[in-house]
Scaffold this active site. Structure first.
Site, PDB file in Angstrom:
ATOM      1  CE  LYS A  78      -5.488   2.524   8.416  1.00 10.54           C
ATOM      2  NZ  LYS A  78      -4.895   3.592   7.585  1.00 10.54           N
ATOM      3  CD  GLU A 116      -2.368   1.314   2.804  1.00 11.45           C
ATOM      4  OE1 GLU A 116      -2.563   2.431   3.327  1.00 11.45           O
ATOM      5  OE2 GLU A 116      -2.694   0.243   3.367  1.00 11.45           O
TER       6      GLU A 116
END
Length: 212
Positions: free
Chosen positions: A133, A46
């Site tokens: 998340k 990411e």
């Protein structure tokens, strides 16, 4: 070819680890460090929008073989639209941003918003999140993950923030779908010194803990 959102989430669940790049460093150093990690078998990365020139870095990395590439800290429609053009397979935000969700659904990119409380987690899930998340995870601990999963069912939770290798393993054992590792994995001084052996040692610790 970019995987479907479903396949992206499946791969993240298999790998158990998202390597998060947010260092304010030269792109050559970041690319070199990512190559070190891919050689060890880490596949999911990411790149946060906090990295100067993040879109250029994503563009450069998008041609790197079989890695699954995502963008993080995406907070508005414009940023989401810009970054999906570079071939990312997932987008992460620190909060539930509906306009980012809309871009992800339109462009067939996995959406991973950030949440903390059970209400936020459930809202993210009902809004179409492919995974959620949990941030900041180190403050809450693995017990929090096991506790919220019981009433919320099979929502894919990805603890992120201050997750060292040992804690990563504990989160997985507590029921986390995967974990995100950023500054605990990509230490600025290690990258600046090109101490790739030290990076390898830390990465292997993560791999061993999340897959044990």
């Amino acid at each position: 070819m970019k995987p479907t959102p479903e396949k992206t989430i499946e791969i993240i669940g298999e790998e158990k680890l998202i390597a998060i790049v947010h260092a304010q460093l030269d792109h050559d150093l970041l690319v070199e460090s990512i190559k070190v990690l891919t050689d060890l078998g880490i596949r999911v990365f990411e790149i946060t929008m906090r990295v100067p020139g993040a879109i250029d870095l994503v563009r450069r990395l998008s041609s790197m073989g079989e890695i699954i590439l995502g963008a993080g800290t995406v907070l508005d429609r414009h940023s989401a639209e810009m970054i999906v053009k570079e071939g990312v397979s997932f987008i992460v935000s620190p909060a539930i941003v509906e306009e980012v969700m809309s871009v992800c659904k339109c462009e067939r990119v996995a959406w991973i918003p950030g949440a903390l409380t059970p209400t936020e987690i459930y809202h993210a899930h009902k809004s179409g999140a492919d995974a959620v998340k949990i941030f900041p995870a180190n403050i809450l601990g693995p017990e929090y993950i096991s506790s919220v999963k019981k009433p919320l069912g099979n929502i894919n939770l990805i603890p992120t923030g201050g997750v060292n290798p040992e804690l990563a393993g504990k989160f997985i054992k507590a029921g986390a779908y995967a974990v995100g590792a950023g500054s605990e994995l990509f230490e600025d001084e290690v990258l600046k010194q090109k101490d790739w052996k030290r990076l390898e040692v830390k990465a292997i610790e993560y791999i061993n803990f999340v897959k044990s």
